[in-house]
Write a protein that holds these residues in place. Structure first.
Motif, PDB file in Angstrom:
ATOM      1  N   ARG A 120       9.882 -76.520  29.912  1.00  0.00           N
ATOM      2  CA  ARG A 120      11.058 -75.646  29.818  1.00  0.00           C
ATOM      3  C   ARG A 120      12.318 -76.429  30.183  1.00  0.00           C
ATOM      4  O   ARG A 120      13.331 -76.376  29.479  1.00  0.00           O
ATOM      5  CB  ARG A 120      10.893 -74.445  30.742  1.00  0.00           C
ATOM      6  CG  ARG A 120      12.077 -73.486  30.727  1.00  0.00           C
ATOM      7  CD  ARG A 120      11.840 -72.345  31.698  1.00  0.00           C
ATOM      8  NE  ARG A 120      11.790 -72.781  33.079  1.00  0.00           N
ATOM      9  CZ  ARG A 120      10.876 -72.412  33.964  1.00  0.00           C
ATOM     10  NH1 ARG A 120       9.900 -71.575  33.628  1.00  0.00           N
ATOM     11  NH2 ARG A 120      10.922 -72.869  35.210  1.00  0.00           N
ATOM     12  N   SER A 121      12.253 -77.163  31.272  1.00  0.00           N
ATOM     13  CA  SER A 121      13.395 -77.967  31.690  1.00  0.00           C
ATOM     14  C   SER A 121      13.721 -79.030  30.654  1.00  0.00           C
ATOM     15  O   SER A 121      14.894 -79.269  30.324  1.00  0.00           O
ATOM     16  CB  SER A 121      13.082 -78.615  33.046  1.00  0.00           C
ATOM     17  OG  SER A 121      14.187 -79.295  33.565  1.00  0.00           O
ATOM     18  N   HIS A 159      16.414 -75.743  34.950  1.00  0.00           N
ATOM     19  CA  HIS A 159      15.266 -74.905  34.604  1.00  0.00           C
ATOM     20  C   HIS A 159      13.929 -75.466  35.084  1.00  0.00           C
ATOM     21  O   HIS A 159      12.873 -75.009  34.641  1.00  0.00           O
ATOM     22  CB  HIS A 159      15.230 -74.695  33.086  1.00  0.00           C
ATOM     23  CG  HIS A 159      16.447 -74.009  32.558  1.00  0.00           C
ATOM     24  ND1 HIS A 159      17.615 -74.687  32.265  1.00  0.00           N
ATOM     25  CD2 HIS A 159      16.689 -72.699  32.297  1.00  0.00           C
ATOM     26  CE1 HIS A 159      18.526 -73.828  31.842  1.00  0.00           C
ATOM     27  NE2 HIS A 159      17.995 -72.623  31.843  1.00  0.00           N
TER      28      HIS A 159
END
Length: 461
Positions: free
Chosen positions: A82-83, A414
């Protein structure tokens, strides 16, 4: 022709060219590049005034990796990818660690189980060999390389993982015969152990001691030795996370002898220094990574390496541990030897290089794409499926606003860490949309994809 997607009017940037055109996508692949595509499409993205680049490939990422008793890595595949996605990446390459006494195949199966349905980017594993038994080198490793796991890493430091020279030679030879590339973490563990013991005995136990116990000489010597071993075996080798000029010189000398050497550096060696480890209290632990950040002179040397083409790869070495956590940077013990080595950075890798490199005139747009995407794909057998914008390539596209300025704050990132070493850094340029095989995964800081969208990528030997 009916298309799934048209990206219209953007400035397309590859490692070799910059041009304005429309991009047509069908069935996850690029099928048209034209000044103006007139076909109908299910979706259209207006990229006028924006850059359209191949999705970033971060080929040096640690996710959900066993890190020793009482230590827990902050990011699993869900949070780590996600990051990565929000940082403009569409592929990450984490490390599958074989622990001592473990079957290599069992390690791969366990790592796939962690990744399954948890990836917002595509992924492909490097194999870390810590126990090179005859069965591993003679049977398991050749079979896995033939099956598509074509990059192998060894460590020359960390007592639980390092191999001696004979073991490294044997592993390199097995990799060469099967058609794999070698990655080496090059630091001399005996030098580090000697200096660490001396520091502790003298009462020098704060975070800043991490830097002085892992000097440039330990990295330079180990790099020379790793390159010598690779020359003997005649295997292509990647020297990862290079931090300084003398080590860069070792790479250049090896290349002048005709060796196949790939060189990698990371954001921490461009922006951080050993002085950051001297922050008040335990704050210096936030910057502990290996090799450690050096000084301004070595930062300049690393920038020259990026500018002149010595470095092929710009990776994050994302290795996240939470700061305010006894399973992370605040492990019981209170000395530098207890601090897990590693910092987060997968989301900020591309914005930092764009802002500090492209916007400040150190590198051009094409070099930026090469360093963050294309060269990774070429090094690890993913090109031209990944790493470029061309007919037939996967429609992995990062839409970039070159003038979008942001201040890096961990509260806006994130990952599952609790800090960023780049807190407060002003950057210019940020991704505003990311497509993975033609699917819109992120737009304007909103996540649109799911953990089942990422695929595992097998690679040819």
């Amino acid at each position: 022709m009916s298309l799934d997607l048209i990206v219209r009017g953007g400035t397309v940037v590859t490692a070799s060219d910059t041009f304005k055109c429309d991009i047509g996508v069908a069935d996850g692949r690029i099928v048209q590049l034209a000044t103006a595509i007139t076909d109908e499409a299910a979706a259209i993205y207006d990229a006028r005034g924006l850059l359209v680049m191949p999705g970033g490939i971060d080929s040096h990422v640690h996710l959900a990796q066993p890190s020793g008793e009482g230590v827990e890595m902050a990011d699993d595949f869900a949070s780590g990818t996600r990051s990565a996605l929000f940082g403009g990446n569409t592929t990450v390459m984490p490390f599958c660690l074989q622990e001592k006494g473990q079957s290599l195949r069992a390690a791969v199966d366990a790592y796939h189980a962690k990744a399954h349905n948890n990836c917002l980017t595509d992924v492909s594993f490097h194999l870390i060999i810590t126990d090179p038994t005859p069965a591993v080198l003679g049977q398991e490793l050749p079979a896995l390389i033939a099956a598509g796991y074509t990059s192998v890493k060894v460590f020359m430091t960390y007592e639980a993982m390092r191999l001696n020279d004979a073991e490294i030679l044997a592993t390199m030879d097995a990799a060469r015969r099967a058609g794999a590339v070698m990655l080496v973490h090059a630091e001399n563990e005996d030098v580090i152990r000697y200096l660490s013991d001396a520091h502790v005995q003298a009462g020098n136990i704060h975070a800043k001691a991490h830097a002085s116990t892992r000097p440039i000489a330990a990295e330079r010597e180990a790099t020379h030795r790793a390159l010598t071993l690779a020359e003997v075996v005649d295997v292509p080798v990647v020297i990862v996370h290079i931090s300084n000029g003398p080590t860069i010189d070792e790479v250049s000398r090896a290349r002048s002898r005709g060796q196949r050497v790939i060189a990698e550096t990371c954001p921490q060696y461009l922006l951080l220094t050993k002085d950051d480890l001297s922050a008040d209290g335990w704050e210096g632990a936030k910057y502990v990574c290996s090799p450690p950040p050096r000084d301004r002179e070595q930062q300049d040397a690393c920038w020259r390496g990026l500018e002149t083409g010595v470095f092929d790869l710009f990776s994050s070495d994302h290795c996240p541990f939470r700061f305010d956590d006894t399973a992370g940077k605040k492990r019981p013990g209170g000395t530098f030897v207890h601090i897990p080595n590693g910092i987060p950075g997968v989301e900020t890798r591309m914005p930092i290089l764009f802002s500090e490199g492209v916007k400040k005139g150190r590198i051009d747009l094409n070099r930026f794409v090469a360093l963050t995407s294309t060269n990774h794909a070429k090094t690890y057998g993913l090109y031209p499926q990944k790493g470029t914008i061309a007919i037939g390539s996967d429609a992995d596209l990062t839409i970039w606003n070159p003038d979008l300025s942001r201040t890096i704050r961990h509260s806006n990132l994130h990952d599952n860490c609790d800090y960023t070493p780049y807190e407060g850094l002003e950057v210019s340029g940020w991704p505003v949309a990311v497509y993975l095989r033609g699917q819109l995964m992120m737009k304007d800081d909103v996540l649109l994809g799911s953990g089942s969208d990422g695929a595992y990528l097998l690679r040819p030997a």
